[in-house]
Design an enzyme around this catalytic site. Sequence first.
Site, short mmCIF file in Angstrom:
data_model
loop_
_atom_site.label_atom_id
_atom_site.label_comp_id
_atom_site.label_asym_id
_atom_site.label_seq_id
_atom_site.Cartn_x
_atom_site.Cartn_y
_atom_site.Cartn_z
N GLY A 136 7.87 10.53 -15.87
CA GLY A 136 7.36 9.58 -14.92
C GLY A 136 8.08 9.46 -13.72
N GLU B 142 6.43 12.82 -9.34
CA GLU B 142 5.07 12.95 -9.01
C GLU B 142 4.70 14.47 -9.49
OE1 GLU B 142 3.03 10.44 -7.34
OE2 GLU B 142 4.97 9.33 -7.59
N LYS C 233 14.49 5.97 3.74
CA LYS C 233 15.29 4.79 3.09
C LYS C 233 16.56 4.83 4.20
CE LYS C 233 13.72 4.87 -1.59
NZ LYS C 233 13.83 5.46 -2.95
N GLY D 109 10.64 1.43 -10.28
CA GLY D 109 10.37 0.63 -11.42
C GLY D 109 9.55 -0.53 -11.06
N ASP E 152 11.98 11.00 0.77
CA ASP E 152 12.02 9.54 0.25
C ASP E 152 13.33 9.21 0.50
OD1 ASP E 152 10.92 7.29 -1.69
OD2 ASP E 152 12.83 7.93 -2.72
N THR F 245 0.69 -1.27 0.07
CA THR F 245 0.01 0.08 0.02
C THR F 245 0.82 1.30 0.03
OG1 THR F 245 -0.20 0.15 2.40
CG2 THR F 245 -1.87 -1.29 1.19
#
Lengths: 340, 340
Positions: free
Chosen positions: B206, B209, B224, B321, B220, B96
């Site tokens: 792509g 966003e 990580k 990807g 992001d 999700t």
Amino acid sequence: MRVLLIGFGTVGQGVAEILLEKRDYLAKEKGMEFNVVGIFDKELGGVYRPQGINLEEALETIHSGGNLTQVHGESLDEDPSGFIQKAEAEVMVEMTYTDLKTAQPATSYIRAALDGNMHVVTTNKGPVALNYKDLSIHAAENGLEFLFEGTVMSGTPLISVIQENLISSHIREVKGILNGTTNYILSRMEEGLSYQKALEKSQELGYAEAQPEADVRGWDALAKVSILANVIFGANRKPFDYPCEGITEVSANDLIRVKDQGKRIKLIGKTWMEGNFVKASVGPEEIDFTHPLAGVKGAFNALTITTEDVGEVTIVGPGAGQRESAYGVLRDLMAIGGKQ
Amino acid sequence: MRVLLIGFGTVGQGVAEILLEKRDYLAKEKGMEFNVVGIFDKELGGVYRPQGINLEEALETIHSGGNLTQVHGESLDEDPSGFIQKAEAEVMVEMTYTDLKTAQPATSYIRAALDGNMHVVTTNKGPVALNYKDLSIHAAENGLEFLFEGTVMSGTPLISVIQENLISSHIREVKGILNGTTNYILSRMEEGLSYQKALEKSQELGYAEAQPEADVRGWDALAKVSILANVIFGANRKPFDYPCEGITEVSANDLIRVKDQGKRIKLIGKTWMEGNFVKASVGPEEIDFTHPLAGVKGAFNALTITTEDVGEVTIVGPGAGQRESAYGVLRDLMAIGGKQ
């Protein structure tokens, strides 16, 4: 787990050291204990002690110029094949010298261990380059592991990454810098040194041997390419069946000329499929600056793995070294320990 | 092994595709069968079928604009927590959306699965960044796996390499390029594009966003870094407790200025130990051309792992990807399958 160490040169002594240093860590964090019960070396003699050899004593004895037969335990001083098969141990670590023509005596030692129901870890390129198929089948039939992380890029995670992870990603090609000595020489030549001077520098630093043929003629890289071809594509050819060219014909002028075109000459080992045929080769190639392999300097090694599922993955790391190779052995021992 | 897929967006559909494509390979080469018995998605509804869902049918239904409730099986359309716990399955794959503030509803789904005696695979950074310690203990206490290869660098082998191999090499620091969008933008800016133009290009491709904050402000990469700090150093802090700076203040002039000094600006995420404290940060850094991270171009990611035992190991590969992330999930499923 009871362990035999066959070969007690640089790597073997490094393994003894890392097992000593990490003994508490392994017991506490991994619940594993590796008890070395036998050590054999062609030059240094051998010792067997089922209750466990004192590794500090063994290392001190060797460092002070002694022989393994002086270490507390039962002395061994003949060919170890018979001893290997009868020894009470769960794993043999084979670290004798590499012979790319015969893969002996390493292959006999490995067969003796598998017949004696021992898992096998090796850092020796010979048996994996020449006899991977036979030995891995032999091991699998007896429910045993045959592991060799240390054979390619020493302790840098590579063989295990391929076997345990990328093997299912449809690998199309692997291509890389698999010999640190030649990469060091080419890096220095690019800075302006002649081949001869760069070779001498690498000998001073202990990268190249006094007899540097195995490095500069590409044989060491070829052995590693053969291992990769065997493991990834199920090849079953001998190293010298593949085309192999070293760096002896590369001149400083060549390096400077291609640099002006945004390229760098590297000694590249690679293996790939062409239809149903496994191809492999070693030779100097011009690599574009934008490729991850172009930036690999000095004695580092690197391999680019081209896959259908995850595109290009490149792993860069040390290609040699006592500690690094010993860690490769430890990783294999832990993999075996984790499955017990 | 019976599998639940929770989340059926890009990655979820990619997992369904790779399981279909590799069905024969997995059966033949690995002796493994993954039978998807439940799929749930917040937007697309859900379906449960203990005998196994027809994945071709599920993919076709979604591709033609339909809903999972139309797929052959029992329809699900409410919150899946109750369903997860009662479902007859051995593994849940949670895919999700990432919420870095609450890690919900993913964390509840994962707890439900562990309570229902299922192994868990996730590609969701939230639960691993915020609740790694709790969830990994919860899993271990029940003898279950909690795996998340896809959370960092998608399907590039990284988390598994750290957990199964390098974790015993005394890791001192990890440092890398963990966000492909910002690396692409910086690469284009170095070629002369303005920040705004480079951002627009990355949106066209792509990578970024429409709302690019999570990428360009470093969040992001921060997620990580938090995952790596948790896994490697046992940290237990929230991502936003660490200093974090994005690339919004980096100008094309900065990039050109440092280039003349033999350096490249990269958005670097890192974590290391300082005494007994775990440190971590995200921010732009000048990286020397000679460092393997400097050559990482476009949307690629890379991580340099500095260890006591094997020096510096760098892994370069795709950071995102559909196919890549799906392969990360497959690798975790195979790891679980291999232990059954």
